[in-house]
Design a protein around this motif. Sequence first.
Motif, PDB file in Angstrom:
ATOM      1  N   UNK A   8       0.840  -1.190   0.000  1.00 29.98           N
ATOM      2  CA  UNK A   8       0.000   0.000   0.000  1.00 29.98           C
ATOM      3  C   UNK A   8       0.878   1.244   0.000  1.00 29.98           C
ATOM      4  N   UNK A   9       0.397   2.279  -0.662  1.00 25.33           N
ATOM      5  CA  UNK A   9       1.061   3.578  -0.679  1.00 25.33           C
ATOM      6  C   UNK A   9       0.250   4.552   0.159  1.00 25.33           C
ATOM      7  N   UNK A  10       0.909   5.228   1.087  1.00 28.43           N
ATOM      8  CA  UNK A  10       0.265   6.220   1.951  1.00 28.43           C
ATOM      9  C   UNK A  10       0.816   7.590   1.589  1.00 28.43           C
ATOM     10  N   UNK A  11      -0.081   8.540   1.321  1.00 31.15           N
ATOM     11  CA  UNK A  11       0.309   9.890   0.920  1.00 31.15           C
ATOM     12  C   UNK A  11      -0.134  10.914   1.960  1.00 31.15           C
ATOM     13  N   UNK A  12       0.639  11.976   2.098  1.00 29.35           N
ATOM     14  CA  UNK A  12       0.265  13.066   2.998  1.00 29.35           C
ATOM     15  C   UNK A  12       0.862  14.362   2.482  1.00 29.35           C
ATOM     16  N   UNK A  13       0.097  15.437   2.632  1.00 29.77           N
ATOM     17  CA  UNK A  13       0.574  16.773   2.277  1.00 29.77           C
ATOM     18  C   UNK A  13       0.362  17.704   3.457  1.00 29.77           C
ATOM     19  N   UNK A  14       1.334  18.551   3.707  1.00 31.12           N
ATOM     20  CA  UNK A  14       1.201  19.566   4.734  1.00 31.12           C
ATOM     21  C   UNK A  14       1.099  20.940   4.109  1.00 31.12           C
ATOM     22  N   UNK A  15       0.379  21.824   4.780  1.00 29.91           N
ATOM     23  CA  UNK A  15       0.270  23.196   4.290  1.00 29.91           C
ATOM     24  C   UNK A  15       1.663  23.792   4.138  1.00 29.91           C
ATOM     25  N   UNK A  16       1.804  24.648   3.143  1.00 26.45           N
ATOM     26  CA  UNK A  16       3.073  25.297   2.801  1.00 26.45           C
ATOM     27  C   UNK A  16       3.996  24.408   1.987  1.00 26.45           C
ATOM     28  N   UNK A  17       3.475  23.328   1.405  1.00 25.98           N
ATOM     29  CA  UNK A  17       4.233  22.629   0.390  1.00 25.98           C
ATOM     30  C   UNK A  17       4.891  21.324   0.752  1.00 25.98           C
ATOM     31  N   UNK A  18       4.627  20.773   1.924  1.00 23.31           N
ATOM     32  CA  UNK A  18       5.227  19.493   2.309  1.00 23.31           C
ATOM     33  C   UNK A  18       4.505  18.328   1.623  1.00 23.31           C
ATOM     34  N   UNK A  19       5.252  17.376   1.100  1.00 22.09           N
ATOM     35  CA  UNK A  19       4.704  16.146   0.529  1.00 22.09           C
ATOM     36  C   UNK A  19       5.490  14.959   1.064  1.00 22.09           C
ATOM     37  N   UNK A  20       4.784  13.923   1.483  1.00 23.53           N
ATOM     38  CA  UNK A  20       5.452  12.722   1.976  1.00 23.53           C
ATOM     39  C   UNK A  20       4.718  11.482   1.496  1.00 23.53           C
TER      40      UNK A  20
END
Length: 433
Positions: free
Chosen positions: A393-405
């Motif tokens: 499985x692939x888990x994605x997350x984004x944070x405000x101000x441009x973070x991607x993980x």
Amino acid sequence: MTGGAAARGAAVCVTGIGMLVPGGPDLDRYWAAVCAGDTGIGPLDRFDVSRYPVRLAGQIRDFDAAELLPGRLLPQTDVSTRYALVAADRALADAALSEGAFDDYQMGVVTSNASGGFEFTHREFQKLWSQGPGTVSVYESFAWFYAVNTGQISIRNALRGPSSALVAEQAGGLDAIGHARRTIHDGTALMVTGGVDSALDPWGWVSQIASGRLSTATDPARGYLPFDARANGYLPGEGGALLVLETEETALARGAPRIHGEIAGYAATFDAPPGSPRPPGLRRAAELALADAGLAPDQIDVVFADAAGVPELDRAEAEAISGLFGPRAVPVTAPKTLTGRLYSGGGPVDVVCALLAIRHGVIPPTAGTAEVPEDYRIDVVTGAARTAPVASALVLARGKWGFNSAIVVRAVAGSRRAAPVPASAAPAPRSRT
């Protein structure tokens, strides 16, 4: 396995899980809730929200810190730190870490926190302004700080190895897990990692509303609808999850009762500044995480989406997913609609949900979402849980101000999975301070 050279490249596995989320006070009830679509969202009732445009949130209920933690910790901890300490206790108990299994300096802690000790510090600010500086708690010096959860978990459990704290809003929890995995590859035997957040006091509430991304819906079933034509923002929540990580070899050598799965890949990127012609970095983070795991896109069985619930952000994520995997080529889900977005706690909870999906062969639905625009070109699991074999499985997350993980989790082959042990045979737990 303690040497950096020996540990590098080894499979880093999850051997312990501890979580606290709205509507799911423990692992079994959380899984039952997400599969059934039972929501933990409801009217926020910790203070009067009748004058505010946003009134719904995911709250943790029936939590009594005095029953779960020593009394001496209560005056010095924010509610988010109490959640983190209890989640860490549960993760270490699940991992059955016995006294003396490792030297204290072979074990560390990496957590993420997006809000700090909001409720604690705002209460002390009110005392400062209304009663004077002499009334402010001495614990204000650290209880507000983003690193306090790492520190308190480390002290309580004598985890004196490499430790840190990361701040990247919703992406931070995945970053913490990725950093803990790297720390194990560098030679540390065991890491406690994940994220927990809570900002449901009046000032925390106003700060979240100020983002402009929260839903003003009054029906919990319609408040958070990612990838839906009716999406109008998200609803916030509180809580999160903490994990115990160690190499598979280390876990088997010490007789760990179970291995939940492997953290097989991780990557993080950062978006270009507004107005740049460069594309958002989410797809690149996913590509790098897959490469780190040594997997091709067609080897991923489900994507746990960031699912912002904001139309332009949903569209951007849909483009990243369909561009990487192909149109409707992989199931996409967002169980966080039942808890709200948990900021640093959201990614780790999705990792837990992915591990449970692998264990049970079930993909939980995106509760509430029903009208996915055709031009999103993604296969969102809606309505009911979907039975399907899940190995990765692939888990994605984004944070405000441009973070991607992005993190890839996968099953550990049955021949290599630690067998459960009866409770009577489990090692004695580590003592706590």
